[in-house]
Design an enzyme around this catalytic site. Structure first.
Site, short mmCIF file in Angstrom:
data_model
loop_
_atom_site.label_atom_id
_atom_site.label_comp_id
_atom_site.label_asym_id
_atom_site.label_seq_id
_atom_site.Cartn_x
_atom_site.Cartn_y
_atom_site.Cartn_z
N CYS A 2 -61.92 12.53 -41.33
CA CYS A 2 -62.87 11.59 -40.73
C CYS A 2 -62.49 11.37 -39.28
CB CYS A 2 -62.80 10.27 -41.49
SG CYS A 2 -62.91 10.49 -43.27
N ARG A 27 -66.07 15.60 -36.85
CA ARG A 27 -64.97 15.48 -37.81
C ARG A 27 -65.46 15.07 -39.19
NH1 ARG A 27 -60.07 15.23 -35.39
NH2 ARG A 27 -59.21 14.29 -37.27
N TRP A 74 -65.99 11.95 -43.69
CA TRP A 74 -66.18 13.20 -44.42
C TRP A 74 -65.63 12.90 -45.81
CZ3 TRP A 74 -63.62 17.02 -47.17
CH2 TRP A 74 -64.30 18.24 -47.30
N ASN A 100 -58.35 7.68 -41.95
CA ASN A 100 -58.58 9.13 -41.99
C ASN A 100 -57.40 9.75 -42.73
OD1 ASN A 100 -59.09 11.84 -41.53
ND2 ASN A 100 -58.09 11.82 -39.52
N GLY A 101 -57.67 10.42 -43.84
CA GLY A 101 -56.59 11.01 -44.63
C GLY A 101 -56.84 10.79 -46.10
N GLU A 481 -64.55 37.65 -39.88
CA GLU A 481 -64.93 36.50 -39.05
C GLU A 481 -66.44 36.38 -38.95
OE1 GLU A 481 -64.77 33.18 -36.39
OE2 GLU A 481 -63.61 33.93 -38.09
N LYS A 485 -68.81 33.23 -39.98
CA LYS A 485 -69.73 32.54 -39.05
C LYS A 485 -71.11 32.39 -39.68
CE LYS A 485 -67.24 31.52 -37.25
NZ LYS A 485 -66.12 30.80 -36.76
N GLU A 488 -71.02 29.84 -42.55
CA GLU A 488 -70.79 28.45 -42.11
C GLU A 488 -72.06 27.81 -41.53
OE1 GLU A 488 -67.06 27.15 -39.96
OE2 GLU A 488 -67.29 29.23 -39.33
N HIS A 504 -65.51 51.17 -54.35
CA HIS A 504 -64.71 50.70 -55.49
C HIS A 504 -65.36 49.48 -56.15
CE1 HIS A 504 -61.69 53.57 -54.29
NE2 HIS A 504 -61.69 53.06 -53.07
N LYS A 599 -64.76 19.74 -38.44
CA LYS A 599 -64.08 20.57 -37.46
C LYS A 599 -62.60 20.76 -37.75
CE LYS A 599 -63.74 22.98 -33.71
NZ LYS A 599 -64.28 24.32 -33.70
C1 AGP Z 1 -64.20 28.03 -38.23
O1 AGP Z 1 -65.44 28.17 -37.69
C2 AGP Z 1 -64.06 26.85 -39.09
N1 AGP Z 1 -64.33 25.67 -38.42
C3 AGP Z 1 -62.74 26.79 -39.86
O2 AGP Z 1 -62.63 27.95 -40.65
C4 AGP Z 1 -61.48 26.69 -38.99
O3 AGP Z 1 -61.24 27.88 -38.37
C5 AGP Z 1 -60.30 26.31 -39.87
O4 AGP Z 1 -60.57 25.08 -40.48
C6 AGP Z 1 -59.01 26.23 -39.08
O5 AGP Z 1 -59.09 25.22 -38.12
P1 AGP Z 1 -57.99 25.16 -36.97
O6 AGP Z 1 -58.11 26.40 -36.16
O7 AGP Z 1 -58.33 23.90 -36.21
O8 AGP Z 1 -56.65 25.06 -37.64
#
Ligand code: AGP
Length: 604
Positions: A2, A27, A74, A100-101, A481, A485, A488, A504, A599
């Site tokens: 959060c 966040r 979150w 937050n946590g 990657e 993307k 996500e 395979h 994030k």
């Molecule tokens: C990537 O687009 C995502 N937001 C997520 O996979 C991110 O890379 C992952 O949570 C790691 O975050 P960080 O690089 O802040 O450690």
């Protein structure tokens, strides 16, 4: 994960807190709330399920007070709702808390409190802490909070108001980021500098086990045991404007377009033409130690892990050191054999990702040497590691990482070149890589100039039932990657496979509704990759190829400029960021705040 924010000073708190929440919404954005303390100290709280704008709409006209705390959520414990939104109050409504946590022993503590007759207003773990503070008979707010935290297990970044102590906010950190902002006769607290950078660039980052009392124009820090600490303020590197959208519709588009400048920044001042190598001032290992490295193990999560995979290949190619990358949480829990001759590298944009931080702490506990490749200056992973490389991508606000992924891959190219040149990489090869690095910003700009074509292609592929991303060796992490993307931001299911693995099993999925994106650079595996295109075409699969030339067999090809083979993966990924972006746009997705994500993942 959060976002918390707090203010105490002479100005009206609510507008400042709402602005701070908007900047922290990446966040977590499923509910939000704010509490202010009036002159008498009486607390007023408003909470709302949904975005910060819903909370804003619900605020009564007169919601004044010069001290306040706020939260954007979150959800982890208890679904998004008005009741589960923060701040949480104690039974008398004297204490307001934002957290937050995750409180690991919340269930036990809640049971004890319920047995004592406490009625809970929410399903959250966080509310437990508000009641513990409210029930403390200690004389000061600091002592009440310390008493409560003494029985709490888990991670937290908290800010607390108490009606009987209207002249202060008490905050504490254990595992979740807490930053204090020092203003003129006012103080700020937040999970991230983004929420306070418009008001001050002087900040104090709390350590785990550290608390602080904020008053209008002063603060003091101490441990959860009560002994004074003195963290010196640091200056925020980034201007407030760099957190703005700079005329773009979304942060994702802004950050994709910032990549030429971002790459320029990560290279700036680090290239040494005389010795055809690079200077990494903060690395923390000298040439002799670098020559003693027998293996490199890279750890990260999500895109950081994928950038680590590209980094591992570059280190093996340029420095001839066995290297691999692994998801940090897997590494941590498989009880790995920690080897003294292995150099461990933790990768993270935020520098706060719990799984990666915990892996670093586990390695440190076992006496390993751990470096960091990190974007956020002064973050937990940056402070916990023995040295490292900052990737200087600038603030990355969009949940979906783009420019930081690219800058991290470039930072690994710098590290691989450094390790190679203290070993057996020749001056000629060093120069070749340096020239390649210098060409990257303009080549990325060239790719971005082709955005319209990629937008047209995205419209053609966005309706796919699912998409398959394939690549070999250098192309494989790019495929991983790119598929992340797309998942996500567009919610289109996508899988990434080493091209050689298709036959395979995954080849069974190939059909016209499941197009394939093939990463196919002009390298020593070109013919192998062409065979893969044939395989897919033979099953009537649609193909979008990304490479250095047009592939007739493919339905569409995105051609990117060539660089050095070791650096090509950095360029091959850029058009696929745009593909995911425009596919999500075509599907009407909320680009900067994709569902169910946040994030920086500061919880396990
Ligand atoms: C990537 O687009 C995502 N937001 C997520 O996979 C991110 O890379 C992952 O949570 C790691 O975050 P960080 O690089 O802040 O450690």
């Amino acid at each position: 994960m959060c976002g918390i924010v707090g203010y105490i000073g002479k100005r009206d708190a609510a507008p400042l807190l709402l602005e701070g929440l908007q900047r922290l919404e990446y966040r977590g954005y499923d509910s939000a709330g704010v509490a202010v303390a009036g002159k008498s100290g009486a607390l007023r709280t408003v909470k709302a399920k949904g975005r910060v704008r819903e909370l804003e709409d619900r605020l009564p006209k007169r919601f004044t007070g010069t001290t306040g705390i706020a939260h954007t959520r979150w959800a982890t414990h208890g679904a998004p709702s008005d009741e589960n939104a923060h701040p949480h109050l104690d039974a008398e409504g004297q204490v307001a808390l934002v957290h937050n946590g995750i409180i690991d022993n919340a269930t036990d503590l809640r049971a004890k409190l319920v047995a004592d007759g406490v009625e809970f207003a929410s399903e959250t773990d966080s509310e437990v802490v508000a009641h513990l503070i409210g029930r403390s008979s200690a004389d000061t707010l600091e002592a009440k909070v310390r008493e409560a935290l003494a029985v709490v297990e888990g991670t937290y970044g908290i800010a607390v108001l108490h009606a009987a102590f209207p002249d202060r906010i008490v905050v504490a950190r254990n595992g979740s980021p807490v930053v204090l902002g020092i203003g003129e006769n006012e103080m700020f607290v937040a999970s991230d500098v983004a929420a306070l950078v418009r008001h001050t660039n002087q900040v104090v980052t709390l350590d785990d086990g550290e608390m602080a009392t904020l008053k209008a124009g002063e603060y003091r820090t101490y441990t959860t045991e009560g002994s004074r600490t003195s963290a010196a303020p640091t200056t925020i590197e980034w201007a407030a404007e760099s957190y703005d959208m700079a005329g773009h519709d979304t942060y994702m588009h802004k950050e994709i377009c910032e990549q030429p400048d971002a790459v320029d920044r990560v290279l700036r001042g680090r290239i040494d033409d005389r010795f055809a190598t690079v200077h990494l001032g903060g690395l923390g290992i000298d040439a002799r130690e670098a020559r003693g490295v027998r293996r490199v193990k890279i750890l990260g999560c999500g895109s950081a892990y994928h950038a680590g995979q590209i980094g591992a290949q570059m280190i093996e190619e340029l420095a001839r050191i066995p290297a691999d990358a692994e998801p940090a949480s897997e590494f941590r829990y498989r009880n790995p054999v920690v080897d003294p001759d292995t150099l461990y590298i933790a990768v993270s944009q935020s520098g706060e990702t719990y799984d990666t931080l915990a892996a670093v702490q586990e390695l440190k506990r076992k006496g390993a040497r751990v470096l960091g490749v990190v974007n956020v200056v002064g973050s937990a992973i940056a402070r916990e590691t023995d040295g490292g490389v900052y990737v200087h991508a600038g603030p990355e606000v969009c949940v979906v990482s783009t420019k930081c992924f690219t800058n991290t891959a470039v930072a690994f190219a710098l590290l691989a070149l450094h390790l190679g040149r203290v070993r057996d990489l020749s001056v000629a090869d060093g120069r070749r890589i340096i020239e390649g690095l210098r060409r990257l910003p303009e080549q990325i700009a060239e790719i971005l100039n082709g955005e319209d074509e990629i937008k047209r292609l995205a419209a053609r592929y966005a309706d796919a039932k699912s998409m398959m991303f394939v690549g070999r060796v250098r192309g494989y992490p790019v495929a991983r990657e790119a598929s992340l993307k797309l998942k996500e931001v567009s919610y289109v299911h996508a899988e990434a496979y080493p091209a050689s693995e298709l036959k395979h099993g995954p080849l069974a999925l190939i059909e016209p509704e499941v197009p394939s994106v093939a990463i196919i650079p002009d390298d020593e595996l070109l013919e192998k990759n062409r065979a893969t295109l044939e395989e897919i075409k033979a099953r009537s699969g649609r193909i979008l190829a990304v490479g250095h030339r047009v592939h007739e067999i493919a339905d569409d090809t995105v051609v990117v400029p060539r660089n050095e083979p070791e650096l090509d993966p950095i360029l091959l990924g850029v058009p696929l960021q745009l593909l995911a972006y425009h596919a999500a746009l075509a599907l009407g997705r909320d680009i900067d705040k994709p569902r169910n994500l946040a994030k920086s993942v500061t919880v396990e």
